[in-house]
Design a protein around this motif. Structure first.
Motif, PDB file in Angstrom:
ATOM      1  N   PRO A  97       0.826  -1.220   0.000  1.00 25.60           N
ATOM      2  CA  PRO A  97       0.000   0.000   0.000  1.00 25.60           C
ATOM      3  C   PRO A  97       0.857   1.267   0.000  1.00 25.60           C
ATOM      4  CG  PRO A  97      -0.795  -1.584   1.639  1.00 25.60           C
ATOM      5  CD  PRO A  97       0.522  -2.102   1.153  1.00 25.60           C
ATOM      6  N   TRP A  98       0.308   2.318  -0.598  1.00 31.53           N
ATOM      7  CA  TRP A  98       0.981   3.614  -0.552  1.00 31.53           C
ATOM      8  C   TRP A  98       1.167   4.029   0.894  1.00 31.53           C
ATOM      9  CZ3 TRP A  98       3.312   4.911  -4.756  1.00 31.53           C
ATOM     10  CH2 TRP A  98       2.776   4.579  -6.008  1.00 31.53           C
ATOM     11  N   GLY A  99       2.354   4.520   1.205  1.00 32.68           N
ATOM     12  CA  GLY A  99       2.688   4.913   2.570  1.00 32.68           C
ATOM     13  C   GLY A  99       3.556   3.899   3.288  1.00 32.68           C
ATOM     14  N   THR A 100       3.828   2.748   2.647  1.00 27.20           N
ATOM     15  CA  THR A 100       4.621   1.714   3.314  1.00 27.20           C
ATOM     16  C   THR A 100       6.044   2.198   3.598  1.00 27.20           C
ATOM     17  OG1 THR A 100       3.328  -0.060   2.290  1.00 27.20           O
ATOM     18  CG2 THR A 100       5.493  -0.642   3.154  1.00 27.20           C
ATOM     19  N   ALA A 101       6.664   2.889   2.648  1.00 26.73           N
ATOM     20  CA  ALA A 101       8.030   3.384   2.870  1.00 26.73           C
ATOM     21  C   ALA A 101       8.067   4.354   4.042  1.00 26.73           C
ATOM     22  CB  ALA A 101       8.556   4.049   1.606  1.00 26.73           C
ATOM     23  N   HIS A 102       7.073   5.242   4.119  1.00 27.46           N
ATOM     24  CA  HIS A 102       7.036   6.232   5.197  1.00 27.46           C
ATOM     25  C   HIS A 102       6.827   5.549   6.554  1.00 27.46           C
ATOM     26  CE1 HIS A 102       5.251  10.335   6.647  1.00 27.46           C
ATOM     27  NE2 HIS A 102       6.298   9.957   7.356  1.00 27.46           N
ATOM     28  N   LEU A 103       5.901   4.613   6.607  1.00 29.95           N
ATOM     29  CA  LEU A 103       5.657   3.909   7.868  1.00 29.95           C
ATOM     30  C   LEU A 103       6.861   3.040   8.237  1.00 29.95           C
ATOM     31  CD1 LEU A 103       3.818   3.275  10.213  1.00 29.95           C
ATOM     32  CD2 LEU A 103       2.617   1.614   8.792  1.00 29.95           C
ATOM     33  N   ILE A 124      -1.758  -1.006   5.861  1.00 34.87           N
ATOM     34  CA  ILE A 124      -0.393  -1.533   5.924  1.00 34.87           C
ATOM     35  C   ILE A 124      -0.255  -2.473   7.124  1.00 34.87           C
ATOM     36  CG2 ILE A 124       2.051  -0.931   6.163  1.00 34.87           C
ATOM     37  CD1 ILE A 124       1.321   1.829   4.968  1.00 34.87           C
ATOM     38  N   THR A 125       0.308  -3.634   6.899  1.00 34.99           N
ATOM     39  CA  THR A 125       0.477  -4.634   7.948  1.00 34.99           C
ATOM     40  C   THR A 125       1.954  -4.756   8.330  1.00 34.99           C
ATOM     41  OG1 THR A 125       0.821  -6.460   6.419  1.00 34.99           O
ATOM     42  CG2 THR A 125      -1.472  -5.924   6.994  1.00 34.99           C
ATOM     43  N   LEU A 126       2.204  -5.466   9.437  1.00 36.77           N
ATOM     44  CA  LEU A 126       3.591  -5.734   9.814  1.00 36.77           C
ATOM     45  C   LEU A 126       4.295  -6.546   8.738  1.00 36.77           C
ATOM     46  CD1 LEU A 126       3.628  -6.483  13.663  1.00 36.77           C
ATOM     47  CD2 LEU A 126       4.784  -4.623  12.445  1.00 36.77           C
ATOM     48  N   ASP A 127       3.569  -7.438   8.084  1.00 35.87           N
ATOM     49  CA  ASP A 127       4.167  -8.218   6.995  1.00 35.87           C
ATOM     50  C   ASP A 127       4.623  -7.303   5.860  1.00 35.87           C
ATOM     51  OD1 ASP A 127       3.868 -10.617   8.286  1.00 35.87           O
ATOM     52  OD2 ASP A 127       2.011 -11.174   7.238  1.00 35.87           O
ATOM     53  N   ASP A 128       3.826  -6.268   5.554  1.00 37.38           N
ATOM     54  CA  ASP A 128       4.222  -5.308   4.520  1.00 37.38           C
ATOM     55  C   ASP A 128       5.527  -4.617   4.906  1.00 37.38           C
ATOM     56  OD1 ASP A 128       2.004  -5.704   2.811  1.00 37.38           O
ATOM     57  OD2 ASP A 128       0.773  -4.350   4.033  1.00 37.38           O
ATOM     58  N   VAL A 129       5.596  -4.161   6.149  1.00 37.42           N
ATOM     59  CA  VAL A 129       6.783  -3.448   6.624  1.00 37.42           C
ATOM     60  C   VAL A 129       7.993  -4.373   6.638  1.00 37.42           C
ATOM     61  CG1 VAL A 129       7.811  -2.281   8.616  1.00 37.42           C
ATOM     62  CG2 VAL A 129       5.448  -1.774   7.953  1.00 37.42           C
ATOM     63  N   GLU A 141      13.636  -6.181   1.610  1.00 32.92           N
ATOM     64  CA  GLU A 141      14.021  -5.878   0.227  1.00 32.92           C
ATOM     65  C   GLU A 141      14.969  -4.700   0.123  1.00 32.92           C
ATOM     66  OE1 GLU A 141      10.633  -5.369  -2.233  1.00 32.92           O
ATOM     67  OE2 GLU A 141       9.837  -7.374  -1.874  1.00 32.92           O
ATOM     68  N   HIS A 142      14.763  -3.700   0.965  1.00 35.53           N
ATOM     69  CA  HIS A 142      15.449  -2.424   0.739  1.00 35.53           C
ATOM     70  C   HIS A 142      16.412  -2.000   1.839  1.00 35.53           C
ATOM     71  CE1 HIS A 142      12.817  -1.875  -2.681  1.00 35.53           C
ATOM     72  NE2 HIS A 142      11.762  -2.038  -1.905  1.00 35.53           N
ATOM     73  N   TYR A 143      16.165  -2.351   3.083  1.00 36.65           N
ATOM     74  CA  TYR A 143      17.034  -1.917   4.181  1.00 36.65           C
ATOM     75  C   TYR A 143      18.170  -2.930   4.338  1.00 36.65           C
ATOM     76  CZ  TYR A 143      14.138   2.000   5.608  1.00 36.65           C
ATOM     77  OH  TYR A 143      13.477   3.210   5.647  1.00 36.65           O
ATOM     78  N   ARG A 144      19.109  -2.822   3.394  1.00 32.54           N
ATOM     79  CA  ARG A 144      20.204  -3.772   3.297  1.00 32.54           C
ATOM     80  C   ARG A 144      21.503  -2.987   3.143  1.00 32.54           C
ATOM     81  NH1 ARG A 144      17.964  -8.465   0.883  1.00 32.54           N
ATOM     82  NH2 ARG A 144      19.966  -8.942  -0.076  1.00 32.54           N
ATOM     83  N   PRO A 145      22.621  -3.527   3.625  1.00 31.93           N
ATOM     84  CA  PRO A 145      23.882  -2.780   3.524  1.00 31.93           C
ATOM     85  C   PRO A 145      24.219  -2.337   2.099  1.00 31.93           C
ATOM     86  CG  PRO A 145      24.144  -4.644   5.008  1.00 31.93           C
ATOM     87  CD  PRO A 145      22.775  -4.771   4.391  1.00 31.93           C
ATOM     88  N   GLU A 146      24.009  -3.211   1.105  1.00 33.24           N
ATOM     89  CA  GLU A 146      24.387  -2.869  -0.260  1.00 33.24           C
ATOM     90  C   GLU A 146      23.453  -1.847  -0.898  1.00 33.24           C
ATOM     91  OE1 GLU A 146      22.239  -6.928  -0.578  1.00 33.24           O
ATOM     92  OE2 GLU A 146      23.357  -5.759   0.909  1.00 33.24           O
ATOM     93  N   ASN A 147      22.362  -1.507  -0.224  1.00 29.82           N
ATOM     94  CA  ASN A 147      21.402  -0.538  -0.745  1.00 29.82           C
ATOM     95  C   ASN A 147      21.421   0.754   0.066  1.00 29.82           C
ATOM     96  OD1 ASN A 147      19.406  -0.077  -2.782  1.00 29.82           O
ATOM     97  ND2 ASN A 147      17.814  -0.215  -1.213  1.00 29.82           N
TER      98      ASN A 147
END
Length: 379
Positions: free
Chosen positions: A42-48, A158-163, A169-175
């Motif tokens: 859902p929109w807003g997942t990155a912000h949350l 937005i669920t905990l699974d979404d977060v 996927e994105h909060y990784r050292p190489e990113n």
């Protein structure tokens, strides 16, 4: 230009900025994923996720003031602290990358309300919605308005699974990229602390393209009638960006000429999508006499002729930018923030007239009607 040493630590790119004699430590973490990577969630997942990563990374009783900001293409976290807290600073930022305290539904509910509160505060200023909407119309497919697409319903879904999925996927050292400003003697210990705190990635990084249909942004009626001008430049075109800033700031050729005609600039903002930077200026054109269009036409003609005051605006803007950056670098936090930015351009006088004309060549004119920006013929 900020001098730094760049090293890889457990897959994370780290820029260490020596700050001799500093009485504080400053650090910034940039994650290369923002609102444009929300879909298929859902929109807003990155912000949350930004909010919940902070909650997960901070220890109970931590005195650190860790702040975050989610943009279209990236999310940034910043923190400044006392020297005795510097190990905690870099350890906490490293924990943002997929590790930290476990979260539950009560934390999710609390941070969801914090996100909704921030969204309501932004919606109270229509110009904060106008800039991204017009920028997206200027660069179709550029995902310029993704930070504004979330609403109460999407954030509520937005669920905990979404977060957790977004984090994996994105909060990784190489990113990500970490910038730390501290006394040089502390370099090795801080890098060792980062290495010890990082959790190795177990799966390949996702593309993060966030492919999805993007519904149009409908603007509030309070912005109907606004006249808007956009100037577009590639994000890696540092000289072009400098030219746009010289044209768009309040004392530049556009702002001064429209103000003299009785149409002071109502607002100005800059929106990026990771590839482009769009500067958006708007005016409340309530006079039917065409004064604003005449003033804009006069400004464009002066820019194309490279009038002396137009070239001077470049000098003035460059000096002001240099002063602002120099002032920001007084603190270790300012040094760390500057290490994430490209060096400011230092154009020669022989390039100024051509670059200013090139910048104005990207200009587009818009009028907001019924909550939608409509392209108009240039003055």
């Amino acid at each position: 230009m900020t001098e730094y040493e760049e090293v890889q630590v457990a897959g994370l790119l780290v820029r260490f900025v020596p700050a001799p004699g500093a009485h504080t430590v400053g650090a910034c973490l940039r994650v290369s994923a923002g609102s444009a990577a929300d879909p298929p969630r859902p929109w807003g997942t990155a912000h949350l996720t930004e909010h919940l990563r902070i909650a997960a990374a901070l220890d109970d009783g931590s005195r650190l003031h860790l702040t975050g900001r989610t943009d279209n293409a990236e999310t940034r976290f910043t923190v400044a602290a006392l020297p005795e807290q510097e190990d905690e600073v870099v350890r906490t930022l490293a924990r943002l990358l997929g590790d930290g305290r476990p979260l539950d539904d009560s934390v999710l509910a609390a941070e969801r309300q914090a996100v909704l509160l921030e969204m309501r505060a932004a919606a109270a200023n229509p110009l904060l919605l106008l800039g991204p909407a017009v920028a997206e119309a200027t660069v179709p497919g550029g995902r310029m308005a993704d930070t504004t697409r979330a609403d109460q319903a999407s954030v509520g879904g937005i669920t905990l699974d979404d977060v957790e999925g977004f984090t994996a996927e994105h909060y990784r050292p190489e990113n990500a990229l970490l910038a730390v400003a501290a006394p040089p003697a502390h370099r090795k210990r801080l890098l060792d602390t980062v290495s010890a705190a990082l959790k190795p990635s177990e799966t390949p990084v996702a593309s993060g393209d966030g492919e999805a249909d993007r519904p149009p942004i409908t603007l509030p009626s309070t912005v109907d009638g606004l006249s808007v001008l956009t100037l577009t430049v590639a994000l890696d075109d540092h000289v072009g960006r400098s030219a746009v800033r010289a044209l768009a700031f309040a004392e530049g050729p556009i702002g001064t000429r429209t103000a003299r005609a009785g149409h002071p600039t109502a607002g100005m903002t800059t929106v990026t999508d990771g590839k482009h930077e769009v500067t958006v200026l708007c005016w409340r054109d309530e006079k039917p006499d065409g004064g604003l269009r005449d003033a804009l036409a006069t400004a464009f003609a002066a820019i194309r002729r490279a009038d002396p005051d137009v070239v001077e605006s470049w000098h003035y803007a460059a000096v002001r930018e240099f002063q602002e950056l120099a002032f920001a670098r007084v603190s270790p936090l300012g040094l760390a923030q500057a290490a994430l930015l490209p060096p400011p351009p230092s154009p020669g006088a022989h390039t100024m007239a051509g670059e200013l004309r090139r910048a104005i060549g990207t200009a587009r004119s818009w009028r907001v009607r019924a909550g939608t920006p409509h392209a108009e013929e240039m003055p």
